[in-house]
Design a protein around this motif. Structure first.
Motif, short mmCIF file in Angstrom:
data_model
loop_
_atom_site.label_atom_id
_atom_site.label_comp_id
_atom_site.label_asym_id
_atom_site.label_seq_id
_atom_site.Cartn_x
_atom_site.Cartn_y
_atom_site.Cartn_z
N MET A 158 47.55 -67.80 46.48
CA MET A 158 48.66 -68.48 47.00
C MET A 158 48.00 -69.27 48.20
O MET A 158 48.47 -70.29 48.89
N VAL A 159 46.98 -68.77 48.81
CA VAL A 159 46.41 -69.71 50.06
C VAL A 159 45.87 -70.77 49.57
O VAL A 159 45.97 -71.90 50.04
N VAL A 213 47.89 -58.99 40.46
CA VAL A 213 47.29 -60.43 40.28
C VAL A 213 48.46 -61.44 40.60
O VAL A 213 49.26 -61.37 39.98
N ILE A 214 48.23 -62.37 41.54
CA ILE A 214 49.08 -63.43 41.74
C ILE A 214 48.44 -64.62 41.77
O ILE A 214 47.67 -65.08 42.57
N ALA A 215 48.22 -65.28 40.73
CA ALA A 215 47.74 -66.54 40.40
C ALA A 215 48.42 -67.53 39.51
O ALA A 215 49.44 -67.12 38.86
N TYR A 244 49.69 -52.30 36.57
CA TYR A 244 48.80 -53.81 36.48
C TYR A 244 50.40 -54.67 36.65
O TYR A 244 51.07 -54.47 35.81
N VAL A 245 50.54 -55.56 37.64
CA VAL A 245 51.25 -56.49 38.01
C VAL A 245 50.81 -57.68 38.06
O VAL A 245 49.78 -58.20 38.66
N SER A 246 51.10 -58.86 37.22
CA SER A 246 50.83 -60.01 37.08
C SER A 246 51.90 -60.99 37.45
O SER A 246 52.98 -61.12 36.96
N LEU A 247 51.84 -61.61 38.64
CA LEU A 247 52.76 -62.63 39.01
C LEU A 247 52.23 -64.00 39.03
O LEU A 247 51.11 -64.16 39.40
N HIS A 276 44.41 -68.86 35.24
CA HIS A 276 43.42 -67.85 36.00
C HIS A 276 43.98 -66.20 35.50
O HIS A 276 42.99 -65.42 35.65
N ARG A 277 45.23 -66.09 35.44
CA ARG A 277 45.81 -64.69 35.10
C ARG A 277 45.22 -64.57 33.71
O ARG A 277 44.66 -63.23 33.46
#
Length: 159
Positions: free
Chosen positions: A148-149, A71-73, A99-102, A77-78
């Protein structure tokens, strides 16, 4: 809300086309044929709750199936996603490194230089996260959700 599939192609676990020497670690060995179909889905939405509900379902199914998830948020939102994922096995996924949270802003800052995207840095930052996650998934699959967009558009930098 509508969704459109924008990409579907086969790649090795490290993101290279089968038999390709492109990218780091490319062997070029024709026997290097572990391919996976990658699908990139874009969803358009008016309310963040709609995309978060859809992402939670998508990520939750992956967690339950042994996939790794990224999750890149933004932080709110994360946290919203994670609150819906605890019942789907998030604690176990975290313990297994699946699980990766960035943070989206921080991640983007790592590959945007002078207002332009640096594709090499993107591969280094996001590509390494995907490769690491794939190695830890019992299914060999990675599911990802990113904002990211949307942040690039909000920064008026969608080039």
């Amino acid at each position: 809300m509508s969704s459109v599939s924008v990409s579907n192609r086969s790649r090795n676990r490290d993101g290279r086309a089968p038999g390709s020497t492109a990218g780091r670690g490319g062997t070029g060995d024709p026997a290097d044929t572990h391919t996976h179909t990658h699908t990139h889905v874009v969803q358009f939405y008016e309310q963040p709750e709609a995309i978060l509900a859809s992402a939670a379902t998508f990520l939750g199914e992956g967690i339950e199936g042994g996939d790794s998830t990224i999750v890149i948020a933004t932080l709110p939102h994360r946290l919203a996603l994670e609150s819906g994922l605890w019942a789907r096995g998030l604690e176990k996924a975290i313990a297994e490194g699946r699980y990766v949270s960035l943070d989206a802003d921080g991640t983007m800052d790592a590959f945007v230089r002078d207002g332009s995207l640096d594709s090499g840095r993107f591969v280094d930052v996001v590509g390494s996260a995907v490769s690491s996650a794939a190695a830890k998934a019992s299914s060999g699959k990675v599911r990802a959700f990113g904002e990211m967009v949307a942040l690039l558009c909000a920064r008026n930098n969608a080039k």
